[in-house]
Design a protein around this motif. Structure first.
Motif: not given
Length: 299
Positions: A139-141, A226-227, A239-240, A250-251
Motif C-alpha cells: 500500500v502506497d503512502r 523514506a519520507m 521516493t522523492g 528524509y530519514n
C-alpha cells in the motif's frame, strides 16, 4: 533454462541512477543467505560501457547473474506508449512489459525500482504465496484510491470503490504467465491512454485501475518509503529526493544504509551532488519523451 532454485529480479536503469543500482545489488547480495541463485535482468536505458563494467566488478558473480537488455530492443513495437505530462523517464513503462521479455517458463518475477535498498533476504519475498492473484505490492503512502493528492482522481467515473487500497508500483511480485493470459499490458496501456489527464503517476495509475481490489497486499516493510520511515524495514524505497543528492532531507538512518552498501562497490568514493543535476535530469526526461513521441508519429 532450469528455473528451480533461481530467483528472477528485474530493474530498469540509466547512467544517472547507476549508483543507486550498484547499492541495491550490493544490499541484495549481502542479505541473501539462502541457496537460490539470482538472475538479475537489467533493462538499460543507454548505460555506458564503463558503468556496466563497474557494476559487474562490484557484484558477486557466484550469486548474481546479471543479464543486460536494451530498452529499445525489448519494447514491443505494437504498443504505443502514452505521452504523459510527468517528469518521470520514459523507462517507467518497462515494468509493464516484463512478462513479454523474460523467458516464458518463468512463473514468478520481482520488479524493483533502482532507488531501493534491500535489508532482508530477498528469498523471503520470493517465497511469498500470492494465491490466484496476478500481482502483489505494498500500500502506497496515500493509502486509498480516493486520496485527493496521490490516488485515482476519477475513481468514481471508473466505478472503483473509494475504500479500495492504492499500491506503490516500485516493488511488484508478478505472475507473468497469468499476466500474459489476461492481456494485462494491453489493458494498462489503454487505461493510461484513455485517462491521461488523470495519470500523474502514469504506470502506477494504470496498474491500480486495472487491478483495483484484485491484488495481493504484502507486508508494508517490503516497501518502506523514506519520507515515512517505518521501523525495521525489509526494503527502503527512496521516493522523492534520492540519497545521493545534497538536498536529501528524509530519514538519515535510511541514507546511512544507502552509503553503507555503496561504499562496498566501485562507486565507493562518490560524493553527493547538487540540486542543479537533479533539475537537469527532470528536464531531460521531458525532452526525451517528447522526442520519442515525435519519432513514433513520424513512423
Amino acid at each position: 533454462m532450469n528455473q528451480q532454485n533461481r530467483i528472477t529480479i528485474i530493474s530498469v536503469c540509466d547512467n544517472h541512477y547507476m549508483i543507486m543500482l550498484a547499492a541495491l545489488l550490493k544490499s541484495i547480495e549481502k542479505n541473501h543467505h539462502s541457496s537460490e541463485k539470482i538472475d538479475y535482468y537489467i533493462v538499460e536505458d543507454e548505460i555506458s560501457s564503463k558503468n556496466k563494467q563497474m557494476l559487474l566488478d562490484s557484484t558477486n558473480k557466484e550469486m548474481i547473474n546479471i543479464k543486460w537488455l536494451k530498452m529499445s530492443e525489448i519494447t514491443p513495437k505494437e504498443f504505443k506508449l502514452p505521452l504523459d505530462y510527468s517528469s518521470f523517464p520514459l523507462n517507467i513503462y518497462i515494468r509493464l512489459f516484463i512478462p513479454h521479455f523474460i523467458p516464458v517458463p518463468i512463473e514468478k518475477a520481482i520488479y524493483l525500482d533502482v532507488d531501493m535498498i534491500v535489508l532482508e533476504d530477498i528469498s523471503k519475498l520470493w517465497g511469498t504465496n500470492i494465491g490466484n492473484k496476478v500481482i502483489a505490492g505494498v500500500v502506497d503512502r496515500s493509502g486509498l484510491v480516493s486520496n485527493e493528492w496521490l490516488g485515482i482522481k476519477n475513481y468514481k467515473d471508473l466505478g472503483i470503490s473509494p475504500d479500495a487500497k492504492y499500491y506503490n508500483s516500485g516493488l511488484l511480485l508478478i505472475d507473468p504467465q497469468k499476466w500474459r493470459q489476461l492481456n494485462i499490458t494491453q489493458k494498462v496501456i489503454k487505461c493510461i491512454h484513455d485517462n491521461i489527464t488523470f495519470a500523474d503517476f502514469p504506470d502506477q495509475y494504470g496498474l491500480n485501475v486495472v487491478f483495483a481490489d484484485q491484488w495481493f497486499e504484502l507486508d508494508p516493510r517490503w516497501n518502506s518509503q523514506a519520507m515515512l520511515a517505518i521501523e525495521k524495514p525489509f526494503i527502503i524505497h527512496f521516493t522523492g529526493r534520492k540519497p545521493f543528492y545534497k538536498s536529501y532531507n528524509y530519514n538519515s538512518s535510511y541514507k546511512d544504509h544507502f552509503y553503507k552498501y555503496l561504499k562496498q562497490t566501485k562507486w565507493n568514493n562518490f560524493k553527493p551532488i547538487g540540486e542543479y543535476r537533479r533539475l537537469l535530469k527532470k528536464i531531460y526526461n521531458k525532452f526525451e519523451k517528447r522526442n520519442w513521441f515525435n519519432k513514433s508519429i513520424a513512423i
